[in-house]
Design a protein around this motif. Structure first.
Motif, PDB file in Angstrom:
ATOM      1  N   ALA A   2       0.838  -1.199   0.000  1.00 11.07           N
ATOM      2  CA  ALA A   2       0.000   0.000   0.000  1.00 11.07           C
ATOM      3  C   ALA A   2       0.868   1.242   0.000  1.00 11.07           C
ATOM      4  CB  ALA A   2      -0.898   0.002   1.239  1.00 11.07           C
ATOM      5  N   GLY A   3       0.431   2.245  -0.695  1.00  8.49           N
ATOM      6  CA  GLY A   3       1.123   3.516  -0.652  1.00  8.49           C
ATOM      7  C   GLY A   3       1.745   3.903  -1.970  1.00  8.49           C
ATOM      8  N   LEU A   4       2.131   5.162  -2.038  1.00  6.43           N
ATOM      9  CA  LEU A   4       2.790   5.691  -3.220  1.00  6.43           C
ATOM     10  C   LEU A   4       4.285   5.411  -3.166  1.00  6.43           C
ATOM     11  CD1 LEU A   4       1.086   9.192  -3.471  1.00  6.43           C
ATOM     12  CD2 LEU A   4       0.660   7.209  -4.920  1.00  6.43           C
ATOM     13  N   TRP A   5       4.835   4.999  -4.284  1.00 10.94           N
ATOM     14  CA  TRP A   5       6.271   4.818  -4.422  1.00 10.94           C
ATOM     15  C   TRP A   5       6.900   6.150  -4.815  1.00 10.94           C
ATOM     16  CZ3 TRP A   5       8.539  -0.061  -3.798  1.00 10.94           C
ATOM     17  CH2 TRP A   5       7.651  -1.120  -3.670  1.00 10.94           C
ATOM     18  N   PHE A   6       8.190   6.277  -4.611  1.00  9.71           N
ATOM     19  CA  PHE A   6       8.928   7.485  -4.997  1.00  9.71           C
ATOM     20  C   PHE A   6       8.627   7.837  -6.457  1.00  9.71           C
ATOM     21  CE2 PHE A   6      12.662   9.474  -6.886  1.00  9.71           C
ATOM     22  CZ  PHE A   6      12.870  10.554  -6.045  1.00  9.71           C
ATOM     23  N   ASP A   7       8.621   6.828  -7.331  1.00 10.31           N
ATOM     24  CA  ASP A   7       8.427   7.064  -8.757  1.00 10.31           C
ATOM     25  C   ASP A   7       6.989   7.444  -9.120  1.00 10.31           C
ATOM     26  OD1 ASP A   7      11.190   6.360  -9.601  1.00 10.31           O
ATOM     27  OD2 ASP A   7      10.630   4.434  -8.727  1.00 10.31           O
ATOM     28  N   ASP A   8       6.058   7.278  -8.180  1.00  7.35           N
ATOM     29  CA  ASP A   8       4.666   7.674  -8.406  1.00  7.35           C
ATOM     30  C   ASP A   8       4.422   9.142  -8.074  1.00  7.35           C
ATOM     31  OD1 ASP A   8       3.967   5.003  -8.970  1.00  7.35           O
ATOM     32  OD2 ASP A   8       3.510   4.595  -6.858  1.00  7.35           O
ATOM     33  N   VAL A   9       5.333   9.724  -7.320  1.00  4.82           N
ATOM     34  CA  VAL A   9       5.146  11.080  -6.793  1.00  4.82           C
ATOM     35  C   VAL A   9       5.704  12.093  -7.788  1.00  4.82           C
ATOM     36  CG1 VAL A   9       5.660  12.615  -4.866  1.00  4.82           C
ATOM     37  CG2 VAL A   9       5.304  10.188  -4.445  1.00  4.82           C
ATOM     38  N   GLU A  10       5.041  13.235  -7.892  1.00  7.49           N
ATOM     39  CA  GLU A  10       5.497  14.307  -8.769  1.00  7.49           C
ATOM     40  C   GLU A  10       5.616  15.602  -7.981  1.00  7.49           C
ATOM     41  OE1 GLU A  10       2.717  14.642 -11.986  1.00  7.49           O
ATOM     42  OE2 GLU A  10       3.124  12.611 -12.709  1.00  7.49           O
ATOM     43  N   ILE A  11       6.565  16.435  -8.373  1.00  7.17           N
ATOM     44  CA  ILE A  11       6.686  17.765  -7.771  1.00  7.17           C
ATOM     45  C   ILE A  11       5.387  18.517  -8.032  1.00  7.17           C
ATOM     46  CG2 ILE A  11       7.887  19.990  -7.930  1.00  7.17           C
ATOM     47  CD1 ILE A  11      10.474  18.400  -8.361  1.00  7.17           C
ATOM     48  N   GLY A  12       4.881  19.166  -7.008  1.00  9.64           N
ATOM     49  CA  GLY A  12       3.627  19.901  -7.103  1.00  9.64           C
ATOM     50  C   GLY A  12       2.433  19.116  -6.592  1.00  9.64           C
ATOM     51  N   MET A  13       2.621  17.810  -6.381  1.00  9.10           N
ATOM     52  CA  MET A  13       1.531  16.998  -5.839  1.00  9.10           C
ATOM     53  C   MET A  13       1.171  17.524  -4.449  1.00  9.10           C
ATOM     54  SD  MET A  13       1.492  12.870  -5.219  1.00  9.10           S
ATOM     55  CE  MET A  13       1.341  12.465  -6.948  1.00  9.10           C
ATOM     56  N   THR A  14      -0.123  17.624  -4.161  1.00  7.72           N
ATOM     57  CA  THR A  14      -0.561  18.129  -2.862  1.00  7.72           C
ATOM     58  C   THR A  14      -1.517  17.140  -2.212  1.00  7.72           C
ATOM     59  OG1 THR A  14      -2.434  19.328  -3.793  1.00  7.72           O
ATOM     60  CG2 THR A  14      -0.366  20.547  -3.573  1.00  7.72           C
ATOM     61  N   PHE A  15      -1.564  17.210  -0.905  1.00  2.00           N
ATOM     62  CA  PHE A  15      -2.548  16.440  -0.152  1.00  2.00           C
ATOM     63  C   PHE A  15      -2.768  17.120   1.180  1.00  2.00           C
ATOM     64  CE2 PHE A  15       1.620  14.548   0.311  1.00  2.00           C
ATOM     65  CZ  PHE A  15       1.778  14.392   1.675  1.00  2.00           C
TER      66      PHE A  15
END
Length: 150
Positions: A2-15
């Motif tokens: 479960a969860g986001l991997w480093f490669d799934d994340v993008e600069i500017g992503m917010t939560f």
């Protein structure tokens, strides 16, 4: 996993995290655990006459609550390797007993490491109260797992 991997994340992503109200019990318990019984947090009479008008929550308590709120999102449950650093953290405004806080997070840096199984993710974090006023802010740095490339 479960969860986001480093490669799934993008600069500017917010939560944004869920909200949580800071209670009297939180302040009392944190004073006991930390040993910080400063008048700011424990003397109602003195604080009524202060610039704040009442007792305030420990800044480190609020920071601790924020780490828990961020964890409740579950987006890095199985992919977080380590919480590595807090950068330029500022205590902007006091948090009062009874205030409800949340954290707005934005990914601002992503750096692969020399180890192919992880990367460094930096998030700018703003802690806001129930009036949408920033009470704390800074950057949190974490090591996040990378998916193995076949």
């Amino acid at each position: 996993m479960a969860g986001l991997w480093f490669d799934d994340v993008e600069i500017g992503m917010t939560f944004e995290t869920p909200r949580r109200t800071v209670t009297e019990a939180d302040v009392v318990n944190f004073a006991g655990v930390s040993g910080d019984f400063h008048t700011l947090h424990t003397d109602a009479q003195t604080m009524r006459e202060s610039q704040f008008g009442e007792r305030i929550a420990h800044g480190a308590l609020v920071l601790s609550i924020v780490t828990g709120l961020r964890g409740r999102l579950g987006i890095f449950d199985d992919t977080l390797v380590a919480f590595a650093e807090i950068r330029r953290w500022r205590f902007v405004r006091p948090v009062l007993i009874g205030d409800t806080i949340r954290a707005a997070n934005e990914v601002v840096e992503l750096t692969p490491t020399s180890k192919p199984d992880r990367g460094v993710m930096v998030q700018h974090v703003q802690v806001l109260n129930q009036h949408d006023v920033v009470v704390q802010e800074g950057e949190m740095v974490a090591l996040v797992k990378r998916e193995a490339k076949v």
